[in-house]
Design an enzyme around this catalytic site. Sequence first.
Site, PDB file in Angstrom:
ATOM      1  N   GLY A 160      26.563  -8.005 -27.454  1.00 12.60           N
ATOM      2  CA  GLY A 160      25.792  -8.527 -28.584  1.00 12.60           C
ATOM      3  C   GLY A 160      26.359  -7.956 -29.872  1.00 12.60           C
ATOM      4  O   GLY A 160      27.119  -8.605 -30.581  1.00 12.60           O
TER       5      GLY A 160
ATOM      6  N   LYS B  11       0.831  -1.202   0.000  1.00 11.93           N
ATOM      7  CA  LYS B  11       0.000   0.000   0.000  1.00 11.93           C
ATOM      8  C   LYS B  11       0.872   1.260   0.000  1.00 11.93           C
ATOM      9  O   LYS B  11       0.564   2.260  -0.649  1.00 11.93           O
ATOM     10  CB  LYS B  11      -0.886  -0.044   1.253  1.00 11.93           C
TER      11      LYS B  11
ATOM     12  N   GLY C  23      25.818  -1.785 -25.332  1.00  6.95           N
ATOM     13  CA  GLY C  23      26.827  -0.838 -25.818  1.00  6.95           C
ATOM     14  C   GLY C  23      28.265  -1.285 -25.589  1.00  6.95           C
ATOM     15  O   GLY C  23      29.181  -0.460 -25.647  1.00  6.95           O
TER      16      GLY C  23
END
Lengths: 411, 411
Positions: free
Chosen positions: A357, A96, A335
């Site tokens: 990558g 909450k 990057g």
Amino acid sequence: MSNSAYSTATYRLYDDKADFDKKATGIAVGLTVGSWTELPEVAKQQMEKYLGKVVSVDVHDGSGEPGTRYADITIAYPDLNFSRDLPAFLVTVFGKLSMDGRIKLLDVQPSAEFLQALPGPKFGAAGVRDLLGVHDRPLVMSIFKSVIGYDLPNLREQFLQQALGGVDLIKDDEILFENPLSPLEKRVPACIGAASEAEQQTGQKLIYFTNLTGPTYELRDNAKRAVEAGANGLLFNVLAYGFDALAGLAADPDIPVPIAAHPAMAGAMYPSPHYGISAPLLLGKLVRMAGADLSLFPSPYGSVVMPKEENLAVRDALLSDKLPHKKAFPVPSAGIHPGLVPLILKDFGPEVVVNAGGGVHGHPGGAAAGGKAFRQAVDAVLRGTSLEDYAAETGHEELKAAIERWGVRTS
Amino acid sequence: MSNSAYSTATYRLYDDKADFDKKATGIAVGLTVGSWTELPEVAKQQMEKYLGKVVSVDVHDGSGEPGTRYADITIAYPDLNFSRDLPAFLVTVFGKLSMDGRIKLLDVQPSAEFLQALPGPKFGAAGVRDLLGVHDRPLVMSIFKSVIGYDLPNLREQFLQQALGGVDLIKDDEILFENPLSPLEKRVPACIGAASEAEQQTGQKLIYFTNLTGPTYELRDNAKRAVEAGANGLLFNVLAYGFDALAGLAADPDIPVPIAAHPAMAGAMYPSPHYGISAPLLLGKLVRMAGADLSLFPSPYGSVVMPKEENLAVRDALLSDKLPHKKAFPVPSAGIHPGLVPLILKDFGPEVVVNAGGGVHGHPGGAAAGGKAFRQAVDAVLRGTSLEDYAAETGHEELKAAIERWGVRTS
């Protein structure tokens, strides 16, 4: 169950006018026993052990400009109030309350007792090193480039090229789901077969992190199917499933492989200064407590950035001695190219995974050359040689080509 | 699996200078096939069905002040790219992208095919009405006040008092977890017994939403244990477990009771204008698609507020005819007292649950009187009488006392 254990949570609340001491008391009471001052004395004696306590209220009045006044508030919650799982803990400390104005959850410090109930990494950084037999250098991970729409022979070939570069770890793309072209039970043997083929040439072991996907209640079965098919690692989109789904995988002895946590969806929670959960907690401490052996998070070098001080705080949470759990590998991602390796090792230290990558697949000589360039860059740093000098040596042509492509960044 | 189905996602991106058209294309390509323009023609023909498409880019240049320029961008993702579950869908449309600058996920429109794979509510608002036999008025829900540290007799008595007020629904506190004082298998029979006792006086049925907690992979078993113990409803902290954990409960025929979704932790994701997931999507559409019969969210009336336009958009998502799923009850929560009932019904319409905690328990005559005051307030609105006039009538003393305590708020 001890009656005296408390777990704490630290929040940053922005408010130009609030009485932060009163606010802190309201949290400590409201999120535990509900009401206090109006209770009769006898009830207070009974309820005291369930009552939250204000640990500290640190007010920063800011510049006087609207929006600059805040307080860091730490509340201690009795462990008696929640069960020994992360959903119960997180709903207690930021359920909450997450909706109560400008409030961000900065950190938590669960009790020793609560921490013991969480699995932590099954292998940890040291265990992953043992699996690979690599103890003297940072690890190198390669990410599949394009995978959607690729059939098995194409995926296998892409895997093989990455593996031939000498990387230690290869991970699926996090958006590769169960599909007719590359279903788990065929993809795993194809990629693991390519890993073995590469090992015959490189002499090097490799962990393939297969993306674990599917309905929540089938995850453990899917993980076991992956392991049966030969998977020696799992990638997991932990935030799409909740931390406890990861904890259940990490605690399962029949899933005897390391797990890499992917930060997909994390940007919905950590970047705002006013709301959400801090990156070091979300992608560091919680991911580690829940049992990831590696945690990926945005590097400070790419287009998807996180400020460097946050990056290093994520790393610290993954490697800190203060948790009883095994350490998890930090994997700053996005990057990354070989010319960044000296900076990464300077920023993150030796216990890091260099993950790329485009920096592998975009190498002018292809993915195998890309992996070699990363390994050469790591070797250069370990030898104390500049990348440029190392690249000029015979046999380091891949690093040379990478530097020509991307340059060297030293700060 | 159809080759032609697409699901869309709409984002708001803030950037003072970006070329938003280029950014949109980057998303459509980068989150699907990875690269496009550099692909050979034959590969393009093969891959085209996996390629995302830019549906629209709507740029708002703002005032010229920094931070005011944004674009709403809609991207269509081929269903081919993801499996038929919410984690796969959310990781596809807002995984890595969530970390890519100031970007908020505003809405999604899954394909008809994808929607069919999601359960939606098992009962829906109409089904919940059928269970209760109440078709002609808004429902009234009461929340336990203090529960932590209470033993079974005390909880039962608190339940009984609430039930005697004539409320339709009673929910556990979301921070009540499995504990030695009120374990699920004892709490449920105690409360359901109190419901029966009250029904003999009130003649009215009641659903008790028991808090479903515990480790993720035990949730279905715990739900079934609750049902076996007599539970006729479940409360679920969906965001602590992920939407798919809810979907698995909703799809399980052996859990034949309605589920109320609690928004605990939602504030980590919806309030920022720059990050996260919009409230109507998070607490409206996604909660409904995943299978909640009722969705609780912050009301615009209390201290834990949500702007009224967002409240109404959450309601619209829960009740819209545009989804194939059953409708889910909106339950605006926090700060509700009987004097607000006319405003709630004016704002939300008749298909709403009036939900109160302090507004029931804080009634000068106690919780039973509090429930009666709410029921009288609802009756007054349905009869077209002002609360003040209705309260002045004999037999409506509880409403009169409530108005004296909290007043009437008409806007």
